[in-house]
Structures are given as structure tokens and as C-alpha cells.
Design a protein around this motif. Structure first.
Motif, PDB file in Angstrom:
ATOM      1  N   GLY A 187      47.394  38.608  38.850  1.00  0.00           N
ATOM      2  CA  GLY A 187      46.369  37.662  38.412  1.00  0.00           C
ATOM      3  C   GLY A 187      45.531  37.135  39.556  1.00  0.00           C
ATOM      4  N   ASP A 188      45.766  37.643  40.766  1.00  0.00           N
ATOM      5  CA  ASP A 188      45.010  37.232  41.941  1.00  0.00           C
ATOM      6  C   ASP A 188      44.042  38.334  42.349  1.00  0.00           C
ATOM      7  OD1 ASP A 188      46.054  34.556  42.869  1.00  0.00           O
ATOM      8  OD2 ASP A 188      47.927  35.676  42.743  1.00  0.00           O
ATOM      9  N   VAL A 189      42.876  37.933  42.818  1.00  0.00           N
ATOM     10  CA  VAL A 189      41.867  38.880  43.287  1.00  0.00           C
ATOM     11  C   VAL A 189      41.953  38.969  44.813  1.00  0.00           C
ATOM     12  CG1 VAL A 189      39.402  39.409  43.393  1.00  0.00           C
ATOM     13  CG2 VAL A 189      40.370  38.353  41.333  1.00  0.00           C
ATOM     14  N   GLY A 190      42.016  40.178  45.325  1.00  0.00           N
ATOM     15  CA  GLY A 190      42.101  40.356  46.770  1.00  0.00           C
ATOM     16  C   GLY A 190      41.431  41.653  47.197  1.00  0.00           C
ATOM     17  N   LYS A 191      41.466  41.873  48.500  1.00  0.00           N
ATOM     18  CA  LYS A 191      40.944  43.129  49.046  1.00  0.00           C
ATOM     19  C   LYS A 191      41.728  43.466  50.305  1.00  0.00           C
ATOM     20  CE  LYS A 191      37.199  40.767  51.526  1.00  0.00           C
ATOM     21  NZ  LYS A 191      35.717  40.649  51.691  1.00  0.00           N
ATOM     22  N   LEU A 192      41.782  44.739  50.618  1.00  0.00           N
ATOM     23  CA  LEU A 192      42.458  45.220  51.811  1.00  0.00           C
ATOM     24  C   LEU A 192      41.421  45.651  52.845  1.00  0.00           C
ATOM     25  CD1 LEU A 192      45.120  47.491  50.072  1.00  0.00           C
ATOM     26  CD2 LEU A 192      45.555  45.265  51.127  1.00  0.00           C
ATOM     27  N   ASP A 193      41.699  45.365  54.111  1.00  0.00           N
ATOM     28  CA  ASP A 193      40.798  45.891  55.135  1.00  0.00           C
ATOM     29  C   ASP A 193      41.241  47.305  55.521  1.00  0.00           C
ATOM     30  OD1 ASP A 193      42.908  45.681  56.944  1.00  0.00           O
ATOM     31  OD2 ASP A 193      42.119  43.916  57.966  1.00  0.00           O
ATOM     32  N   ASP A 194      40.557  47.909  56.467  1.00  0.00           N
ATOM     33  CA  ASP A 194      40.845  49.299  56.832  1.00  0.00           C
ATOM     34  C   ASP A 194      42.234  49.475  57.439  1.00  0.00           C
ATOM     35  OD1 ASP A 194      38.390  50.222  55.925  1.00  0.00           O
ATOM     36  OD2 ASP A 194      37.400  49.909  57.862  1.00  0.00           O
ATOM     37  N   ASP A 195      42.814  48.387  57.950  1.00  0.00           N
ATOM     38  CA  ASP A 195      44.148  48.464  58.536  1.00  0.00           C
ATOM     39  C   ASP A 195      45.241  48.039  57.560  1.00  0.00           C
ATOM     40  OD1 ASP A 195      43.264  49.319  61.084  1.00  0.00           O
ATOM     41  OD2 ASP A 195      42.639  47.264  61.545  1.00  0.00           O
ATOM     42  N   GLY A 196      44.855  47.768  56.300  1.00  0.00           N
ATOM     43  CA  GLY A 196      45.845  47.439  55.286  1.00  0.00           C
ATOM     44  C   GLY A 196      46.222  45.975  55.191  1.00  0.00           C
ATOM     45  N   TYR A 197      45.484  45.096  55.851  1.00  0.00           N
ATOM     46  CA  TYR A 197      45.759  43.665  55.747  1.00  0.00           C
ATOM     47  C   TYR A 197      45.097  43.111  54.485  1.00  0.00           C
ATOM     48  CZ  TYR A 197      47.686  43.756  60.427  1.00  0.00           C
ATOM     49  OH  TYR A 197      48.479  44.034  61.528  1.00  0.00           O
ATOM     50  N   LEU A 198      45.838  42.249  53.790  1.00  0.00           N
ATOM     51  CA  LEU A 198      45.369  41.704  52.520  1.00  0.00           C
ATOM     52  C   LEU A 198      44.616  40.398  52.731  1.00  0.00           C
ATOM     53  CD1 LEU A 198      45.415  41.763  49.371  1.00  0.00           C
ATOM     54  CD2 LEU A 198      47.554  40.459  49.510  1.00  0.00           C
ATOM     55  N   TYR A 199      43.526  40.249  52.003  1.00  0.00           N
ATOM     56  CA  TYR A 199      42.748  39.015  51.983  1.00  0.00           C
ATOM     57  C   TYR A 199      42.654  38.548  50.532  1.00  0.00           C
ATOM     58  CZ  TYR A 199      41.367  40.160  56.743  1.00  0.00           C
ATOM     59  OH  TYR A 199      41.386  40.449  58.093  1.00  0.00           O
ATOM     60  N   ILE A 200      43.012  37.286  50.287  1.00  0.00           N
ATOM     61  CA  ILE A 200      42.933  36.730  48.938  1.00  0.00           C
ATOM     62  C   ILE A 200      41.504  36.265  48.692  1.00  0.00           C
ATOM     63  CG2 ILE A 200      43.822  35.011  47.321  1.00  0.00           C
ATOM     64  CD1 ILE A 200      45.835  37.155  48.210  1.00  0.00           C
ATOM     65  N   VAL A 201      40.928  36.743  47.620  1.00  0.00           N
ATOM     66  CA  VAL A 201      39.571  36.335  47.253  1.00  0.00           C
ATOM     67  C   VAL A 201      39.624  35.144  46.320  1.00  0.00           C
ATOM     68  CG1 VAL A 201      37.423  37.087  46.156  1.00  0.00           C
ATOM     69  CG2 VAL A 201      38.708  38.677  47.601  1.00  0.00           C
ATOM     70  N   ASP A 202      40.495  35.183  45.321  1.00  0.00           N
ATOM     71  CA  ASP A 202      40.647  34.042  44.417  1.00  0.00           C
ATOM     72  C   ASP A 202      41.647  34.345  43.329  1.00  0.00           C
ATOM     73  OD1 ASP A 202      40.020  31.392  43.597  1.00  0.00           O
ATOM     74  OD2 ASP A 202      37.938  31.749  44.138  1.00  0.00           O
ATOM     75  N   ARG A 203      42.009  33.287  42.591  1.00  0.00           N
ATOM     76  CA  ARG A 203      42.728  33.474  41.340  1.00  0.00           C
ATOM     77  C   ARG A 203      41.765  34.074  40.334  1.00  0.00           C
ATOM     78  NH1 ARG A 203      47.632  34.037  39.937  1.00  0.00           N
ATOM     79  NH2 ARG A 203      47.172  33.231  37.860  1.00  0.00           N
ATOM     80  N   LYS A 204      42.209  35.101  39.635  1.00  0.00           N
ATOM     81  CA  LYS A 204      41.334  35.773  38.690  1.00  0.00           C
ATOM     82  C   LYS A 204      40.816  34.799  37.635  1.00  0.00           C
ATOM     83  CE  LYS A 204      41.121  40.156  36.189  1.00  0.00           C
ATOM     84  NZ  LYS A 204      41.898  41.352  35.778  1.00  0.00           N
ATOM     85  N   LYS A 205      41.679  33.873  37.198  1.00  0.00           N
ATOM     86  CA  LYS A 205      41.294  32.947  36.140  1.00  0.00           C
ATOM     87  C   LYS A 205      40.419  31.810  36.661  1.00  0.00           C
ATOM     88  CE  LYS A 205      45.210  34.024  33.179  1.00  0.00           C
ATOM     89  NZ  LYS A 205      46.442  33.549  32.518  1.00  0.00           N
ATOM     90  N   ASP A 206      40.339  31.647  37.987  1.00  0.00           N
ATOM     91  CA  ASP A 206      39.474  30.616  38.560  1.00  0.00           C
ATOM     92  C   ASP A 206      38.097  31.147  38.931  1.00  0.00           C
ATOM     93  OD1 ASP A 206      41.387  28.651  38.330  1.00  0.00           O
ATOM     94  OD2 ASP A 206      42.225  28.991  40.320  1.00  0.00           O
ATOM     95  N   MET A 207      37.914  32.443  38.786  1.00  0.00           N
ATOM     96  CA  MET A 207      36.635  33.052  39.130  1.00  0.00           C
ATOM     97  C   MET A 207      35.516  32.452  38.273  1.00  0.00           C
ATOM     98  SD  MET A 207      35.742  37.119  39.089  1.00  0.00           S
ATOM     99  CE  MET A 207      35.828  37.198  37.290  1.00  0.00           C
ATOM    100  N   ILE A 208      34.349  32.254  38.878  1.00  0.00           N
ATOM    101  CA  ILE A 208      33.184  31.694  38.190  1.00  0.00           C
ATOM    102  C   ILE A 208      32.225  32.836  37.875  1.00  0.00           C
ATOM    103  CG2 ILE A 208      31.232  30.100  38.395  1.00  0.00           C
ATOM    104  CD1 ILE A 208      32.957  28.574  40.507  1.00  0.00           C
ATOM    105  N   LEU A 209      31.794  32.914  36.617  1.00  0.00           N
ATOM    106  CA  LEU A 209      30.826  33.930  36.203  1.00  0.00           C
ATOM    107  C   LEU A 209      29.470  33.241  36.044  1.00  0.00           C
ATOM    108  CD1 LEU A 209      30.406  36.888  35.402  1.00  0.00           C
ATOM    109  CD2 LEU A 209      30.870  36.230  33.028  1.00  0.00           C
ATOM    110  N   SER A 210      28.595  33.472  36.982  1.00  0.00           N
ATOM    111  CA  SER A 210      27.305  32.774  37.010  1.00  0.00           C
ATOM    112  C   SER A 210      26.172  33.796  37.011  1.00  0.00           C
ATOM    113  CB  SER A 210      27.218  31.887  38.257  1.00  0.00           C
ATOM    114  OG  SER A 210      26.002  31.179  38.300  1.00  0.00           O
ATOM    115  N   GLY A 211      25.364  33.751  35.969  1.00  0.00           N
ATOM    116  CA  GLY A 211      24.247  34.683  35.882  1.00  0.00           C
ATOM    117  C   GLY A 211      24.676  36.126  35.929  1.00  0.00           C
TER     118      GLY A 211
END
Length: 512
Positions: free
Chosen positions: A389-413
Motif C-alpha cells: 500500500g506504499d508507493v516507492g521507487k528504486l534507484d539504479d543501485d537498488g536503494y528504496l525511496y518512499i514516495v507516499d502512502r498509496k491512500k494518501d496520494m492526491i489526485l489533482s487535475g
């Protein structure tokens, strides 16, 4: 085949062996008491044997409605040794929610501390046959009915050990089930990642109903270290305890760590004893992480991203330089992937939902096969992974970065906006002490970001100045519609901001 009897012991046997081989070593220390491993072994065996005599053993659910202290530690371990399954309840919930969780778990017994007795009685009214051990005096009386010898039970790996109810930040809490093998493996894997060993002296300031505390408790108990249990969190007292008792390990949420640094003359405390801190529960923003490294040394702060369900990553402090915003890599034996809205795995640098797999992942939610199925992602090879349920991304070296809680994401325009990106910018404003960004209704955009800010002491509450400052630094699609000031942000006991509450509070907010 070996002629010798060998097996992988579960936690009850491991703890019993500590009582034999670490007999005189302190196991549990708190205000006014100190128990050796021999003492802890005897006291918890008495509870276990008394429960078994009452028919409370393998497969039985036992509610724990208790505040931190000696009694709660002994009860939790006693339940484990009895082969029963503890259900520790978050004390901050309403009486109705407390009753609902105990009903959901179908507990056959409930332990309380004295100040929680009346709350537990509201459940007992609904289920009168439940055994109620009400308060410390009754717990002591129960011990008198139990032998101090270790109860040798034929426990199985998959027997349930405990149920932790989710924080409920997005709805009704779910019971997260863990087994004896799973919890033992939690302890082994996290002891390595969080640097626990037999010399660990671990401070607890978060309720022992929280999985954050269970991490430290499991690791300390496995290693045969010493637990220092505080009833609640007081920043100045915590610094004093760390210095006085030469604490080596503890876990706190970021807001607690921030409060430690804000204590007047906090730099006068000798914290050189600290070896490893686990920061978890919510993101540790980069500025605070840098301050902690400067105060405690560059090798002591370990940020952990994780779910009670059993998906965990850690950022080793030696690898933090240049990637302060990362939460690291998966725990030993755990694997993660990032998948898009169509459930396809994505490349490095692309945001998506984090899914994971590993030996400490829960077997499922208690009584909720629907929720268990909903949390499942099936890989192309047929294996079942767990959705976070969390949104994240991996960099080229495999380190994880948390972008946000999926349910807290804001849909704007029609665009996805992640509040954590905005919050990271706003934390760098000198007047901002704490901040949460939420989506509020907008006729033009559908939703628009609103910042709810706690100011630093003495800072001027000029919302338009902060709004202009932030929007000059944010991307065009991220710009906030305004700033609201508040004295504090609502948080659950694990430090997570209750954004659902904020969205309800400010659902009718209008610009200007």
C-alpha cells in the motif's frame, strides 16, 4: 542421518535457556525493580503453568490490555511459554474499538493493569465466560497457582504467537497474525540488521502493544540482553536514562527523536553508549537525520521502513551518505519489487506500489481471508507477494525511496501528487516544526494540496509568506493552495500522522 537430537528451538525454549546460562544477568529493569534472567524465567513460567492449568494453551487467544511495566513484560512472555497467542491492544483506542478487537480475536482470557480494568469489563459484559485477570494484584495471585519449572510443550512452528492490530489510519484495524517460527525469524533477521547482541541494553518508551516495541523486545530477548521499560515517553527522562544506564539500543518514531534534540541542554547528556537507534513509523526527513548523525555519530542511526505484516528495509548508516532520503534495502531473506497500477514490474526510477516476499511475512490477517487476498500480488512465476500500500521507487543501485502512502496520494487535475515530496520541502523552512500535507476538495482540480503546519516556538504565523516560499520551491503541479496552523498534528502511538482525521477536519476548507 545424525544420531544426535537436533532441532531449531522456538522462543520459549531459547528464553528458558537464557534463564539457565545467563541466570544472574539483568533481564528487565524499570522504576523500582530489577529482574535477573533466572527471576524472569521463574516468574514467566509461573504465569504459563497457571494458564495451562486453566486450559489456556495452544491456539487460545489472550487479550492484553496493559500499560508498560514489569507486569506486561512477564504476561507477554508467560503467554508465549503457555503456547497461547497474545493480543496486545493499543491503549489509545476507544472502548468500543477495544471491545471490537477483542471480539474479533475471540479471546478466552484478558490481562489488564489496574488502570485498565474498567475498560476491559466493557468487553467482559459481551463475553462473560472470559477469564479476567484484573490488575497487578490478580496477576501476582495467578502466579501462586503455577510452578516455576519450564512447561515443555510440543509447540509447532506454525502455532500462533501473537496478533498485532493494525494502526487503523485508513479504516478498521485488521489483526496481523504471527507464528512462533515467524517471530523467532523476525528476531534473528532484525538482530543482524539492527545490531543487537548479548550486551544490548534496550530502552522502551513506546507501548509494548506496538510492533515497534516488539521488534526491540524480540531482538533483546533472543540475544539475552537487558530491557529497560519506561511507562511512557518523556524526552528529558529518556536522555537521563540513556546516560545513567548506558543504553545501547532503542527504537523511536521521528517525532520522538526530534523531541530528544529539542530538550534544553540536550547536548550536555553523554550519549556515547548508544550503538544503534531504529527510526521507524513514519519518514525520517533528511534534515533531522543529519542532525541525529551529528549528535549521535555517523554509525548509530538506522532508518527502517516496514510493515507489521513483515516487509522490511533498512538503511545502514554507513551507506546513508548521498542517499539520506532512502530507506535502504530489504532485510536479509526479503525481496521487494515496484509494480505499476496494472501490476507490471517497473524499472529503476519509476514510482509504483512496493510489493515484497520473505520468510517473516505474516501468514495472513486474522479472520479476514478477503483482506489477505486483497493484499496479495501474484508474480508471473506464480509466487504470491504481499502488497504494502506504499508507493516507492528504486534507484539504479537498488536503494528504496518512499514516495507516499498509496491512500494518501492526491489526485489533482488528473496528476498524482505525493504529499511526502511537498512535506520534505516544507521541513526546510526555518519556521516549520512539523507538517502534514493533505488533499482537500477543489472545484477546479478535484483535489488540491493543503499544508497543515506546526510552527517552531516563537515563529511568526504568516501563512501567505510560507505559502509563497513553498510554491517558489515546488513544481508547478505540487503547489499548495494554502497553509493552516495548528498546535499539534494528530498521530497514533506509532507516530504516524492520522491524515484521515486531518482530511475530515479540513474537508470544507476554502482558500482565503
Amino acid at each position: 542421518m545424525s544420531t544426535f537430537d537436533s532441532h531449531a528451538p522456538l522462543l520459549p525454549e531459547i528464553l528458558s535457556l537464557h534463564g539457565k546460562w545467563k541466570a544472574n544477568k539483568p533481564a528487565l529493569i524499570g522504576d523500582g525493580y530489577s529482574l535477573s534472567w533466572r527471576d524472569l524465567e521463574a516468574e514467566t513460567n509461573r504465569i504459563a503453568n497457571a494458564l495451562i492449568a486453566k486450559g489456556i494453551s495452544r491456539g487460545t487467544m489472550v487479550g492484553v490490555v496493559m500499560s508498560n511495566g514489569r507486569a506486561m513484560v512477564e504476561v507477554l512472555i508467560g503467554i508465549i511459554k503457555a503456547g497461547a497467542c497474545s493480543v496486545p491492544i493499543n491503549l489509545s483506542v476507544t472502548d468500543d474499538a477495544l471491545t471490537a478487537m477483542l471480539v474479533d480475536a475471540d479471546v478466552s482470557a484478558v490481562f489488564t493493569t489496574t488502570e485498565q480494568i474498567e475498560r476491559a469489563r466493557s468487553f467482559i459484559i459481551k463475553k462473560p465466560a472470559t477469564l479476567l485477570i484484573a490488575g497487578e494484584a490478580e496477576i501476582e495471585a495467578l502466579k501462586q497457582d503455577g510452578a516455576s519449572s519450564f512447561p515443555h510443550l510440543d509447540l509447532k512452528d506454525d502455532d500462533p504467537l501473537n496478533v498485532i492490530y493494525s494502526s487503523g489510519t485508513t479504516g478498521m484495524p485488521k489483526g496481523i497474525l504471527h507464528t512462533h517460527r515467524g517471530r523467532r525469524d523476525w528476531a534473528y533477521d532484525l538482530s543482524i540488521a539492527l545490531r543487537y547482541n548479548g550486551s544490548a541494553r534496550t530502552l522502551f518508551t513506546i507501548g509494548l502493544y506496538s510492533n515497534i516495541s516488539w521488534v526491540g523486545m524480540l531482538c533483546t530477548l533472543l540475544a539475552g540482553g537487558t530491557m529497560f521499560v519506561e511507562k511512557d515517553f518523556d524526552a528529558a527522562k529518556a536522555l537521563s536514562v540513556i546516560e545513567k544506564h548506558r543504553i545501547t539500543n532503542f527504537a523511536m518514531v521521528p517525532i520522538q527523536l526530534q523531541r530528544l534534540l529539542e530538550v534544553p541542554d540536550s547536548d550536555q547528556f553523554d550519549l556515547s553508549c548508544v550503538q544503534a537507534i531504529m527510526s521507524c513509523g513514519s519518514p525520517l526527513h533528511a534534515d533531522l537525520k543529519k542532525q541525529l548523525f551529528e549528535r549521535l555519530g555517523p554509525s548509530s542511526v538506522i532508518e527502517l521502513f516496514g510493515l507489521t505484516e513483515g516487509i522490511i528495509t533498512t538503511l545502514e548508516p554507513e551507506e546513508a551518505s548521498g542517499r539520506m532520503a532512502s530507506v535502504g534495502k530489504p532485510l536479509i531473506g526479503t525481496d521487494i519489487k515496484i509494480v505499476d497500477d496494472d501490476d507490471n514490474e517497473v524499472d529503476a526510477g519509476i514510482s509504483g506500489e512496493i510489493v515484497g516476499i520473505g520468510r517473516i511475512v505474516m501468514p495472513g490477517y486474522l479472520n479476514r481471508p478477503d483482506a489477505t487476498a486483497e493484499a496479495s500480488w501474484t508474480a508471473p512465476d506464480g509466487r504470491k507477494w504481499m502488497r504494502t500500500g506504499d508507493v516507492g521507487k528504486l534507484d539504479d543501485d537498488g536503494y528504496l525511496y518512499i514516495v507516499d502512502r498509496k491512500k494518501d496520494m492526491i489526485l489533482s487535475g488528473g496528476q498524482n501528487i505525493f504529499p511526502q515530496d511537498i512535506e520534505a520541502v516544507m521541513f526546510t523552512h526555518p519556521a516549520v516544526n512539523d507538517v502534514a500535507v493533505i488533499g482537500v476538495p477543489s472545484e477546479k482540480w478535484g483535489e488540491t494540496p493543503l499544508a497543515v503546519v506546526v510552527l517552531q516556538a516563537g515563529a511568526e504565523n504568516n501563512s501567505s509568506d510560507i505559502t509563497v516560499w513553498a510554491n517558489n520551491k515546488l513544481g508547478k503541479q505540487q503547489r499548495i493552495a494554502g497553509v493552516i496552523f495548528t498546535e499539534s498534528l494528530p498521530r497514533n502511538p506509532n507516530g504516524k500522522i492520522l491524515k484521515r482525521e486531518l482530511r475530515e477536519t479540513y474537508k470544507d476548507w476554502q482558500h482565503g
